[in-house]
Design a protein around this motif. Sequence first.
Motif, short mmCIF file in Angstrom:
data_model
loop_
_atom_site.label_atom_id
_atom_site.label_comp_id
_atom_site.label_asym_id
_atom_site.label_seq_id
_atom_site.Cartn_x
_atom_site.Cartn_y
_atom_site.Cartn_z
N ASP A 121 44.17 40.13 56.46
CA ASP A 121 43.16 39.63 57.38
C ASP A 121 41.81 40.12 56.87
OD1 ASP A 121 41.39 39.06 59.45
OD2 ASP A 121 42.81 39.65 61.02
N VAL A 122 41.12 39.26 56.11
CA VAL A 122 39.87 39.66 55.46
C VAL A 122 38.81 40.00 56.49
CG1 VAL A 122 38.04 38.91 53.89
CG2 VAL A 122 40.41 38.34 53.38
N ALA A 123 38.75 39.26 57.58
CA ALA A 123 37.77 39.56 58.62
C ALA A 123 38.01 40.95 59.20
CB ALA A 123 37.82 38.49 59.71
N ASP A 124 39.25 41.28 59.45
CA ASP A 124 39.59 42.61 59.96
C ASP A 124 39.26 43.69 58.93
OD1 ASP A 124 40.74 44.47 61.88
OD2 ASP A 124 42.45 44.60 60.50
N LEU A 125 39.57 43.41 57.68
CA LEU A 125 39.26 44.35 56.61
C LEU A 125 37.75 44.59 56.53
CD1 LEU A 125 40.34 46.01 54.22
CD2 LEU A 125 40.13 43.95 52.82
N ARG A 126 36.99 43.51 56.61
CA ARG A 126 35.53 43.63 56.55
C ARG A 126 35.01 44.45 57.73
NH1 ARG A 126 31.55 39.33 54.38
NH2 ARG A 126 33.49 38.31 53.82
N ARG A 127 35.54 44.17 58.94
CA ARG A 127 35.09 44.91 60.14
C ARG A 127 35.41 46.40 60.05
NH1 ARG A 127 37.20 40.48 62.69
NH2 ARG A 127 39.13 41.57 63.15
N GLU A 184 24.02 45.50 50.49
CA GLU A 184 23.65 45.40 49.08
C GLU A 184 24.24 44.15 48.45
OE1 GLU A 184 23.43 49.42 50.56
OE2 GLU A 184 25.10 48.03 50.51
N ASP A 185 23.55 43.63 47.41
CA ASP A 185 24.04 42.44 46.70
C ASP A 185 25.46 42.64 46.19
OD1 ASP A 185 21.73 41.00 47.11
OD2 ASP A 185 20.86 41.47 45.15
N VAL A 186 25.73 43.79 45.60
CA VAL A 186 27.04 44.03 45.00
C VAL A 186 28.15 43.99 46.06
CG1 VAL A 186 26.95 46.57 45.08
CG2 VAL A 186 28.28 45.41 43.29
N ILE A 187 27.84 44.48 47.24
CA ILE A 187 28.81 44.43 48.34
C ILE A 187 29.03 42.97 48.76
CG2 ILE A 187 29.35 45.18 50.69
CD1 ILE A 187 29.33 47.49 48.70
N GLY A 188 27.97 42.21 48.84
CA GLY A 188 28.08 40.79 49.16
C GLY A 188 28.91 40.04 48.13
N TRP A 189 28.69 40.37 46.85
CA TRP A 189 29.47 39.73 45.78
C TRP A 189 30.95 40.08 45.91
CZ3 TRP A 189 25.63 41.98 41.71
CH2 TRP A 189 24.42 41.28 41.79
N PHE A 190 31.21 41.34 46.27
CA PHE A 190 32.60 41.76 46.47
C PHE A 190 33.26 40.92 47.55
CE2 PHE A 190 35.56 44.21 49.10
CZ PHE A 190 36.56 44.44 48.18
N TRP A 191 32.60 40.77 48.72
CA TRP A 191 33.20 40.02 49.82
C TRP A 191 33.30 38.54 49.49
CZ3 TRP A 191 36.22 42.55 52.59
CH2 TRP A 191 35.96 43.85 52.98
N ASP A 192 32.34 38.01 48.72
CA ASP A 192 32.44 36.61 48.26
C ASP A 192 33.70 36.42 47.41
OD1 ASP A 192 30.09 35.98 49.56
OD2 ASP A 192 28.85 36.03 47.73
N ASP A 241 36.78 36.66 49.68
CA ASP A 241 36.92 35.42 50.47
C ASP A 241 37.46 34.26 49.64
OD1 ASP A 241 36.05 36.47 52.90
OD2 ASP A 241 33.94 36.03 52.50
N ALA A 242 37.21 34.27 48.33
CA ALA A 242 37.65 33.18 47.46
C ALA A 242 39.13 33.27 47.10
CB ALA A 242 36.81 33.17 46.18
N PHE A 243 39.77 34.42 47.32
CA PHE A 243 41.17 34.58 46.99
C PHE A 243 42.05 33.71 47.88
CE2 PHE A 243 40.28 39.21 45.60
CZ PHE A 243 39.94 38.79 44.33
N ASP A 244 43.17 33.26 47.33
CA ASP A 244 44.18 32.56 48.12
C ASP A 244 45.00 33.57 48.89
OD1 ASP A 244 43.42 30.14 47.03
OD2 ASP A 244 44.95 30.17 45.48
#
Length: 98
Positions: free
Chosen positions: A65-71, A83-91, A94-97
Amino acid sequence: VRVTNDNKREYVLLKAHKMLVGTIEAQTTAIIDAFHTLIPRDLLDKYNFTSLEMQLLVCGEQRVDVADLRRSCRYEEGYSGKEDVIGWFWDAVDAFDD
């Protein structure tokens, strides 16, 4: 014991068992003992789990559950999550199957 026509089948079965099982007996025992540190033997006997239930107990859920992981993510060492690098990580996550 001498191998004869009468006991050759037994000899082949015993030899095959020794070659297939006996040579890895110590390793198999170690794996089983380690497994029972995760799931005690008495629990297995009591609940008679199916193979799918065992997989779930050992491996857990296959979906993340990516949303739960992010929270629940906590940032350290000066990172806030903006930070940009954190945003890139979550992007990327989110792109993973599933």
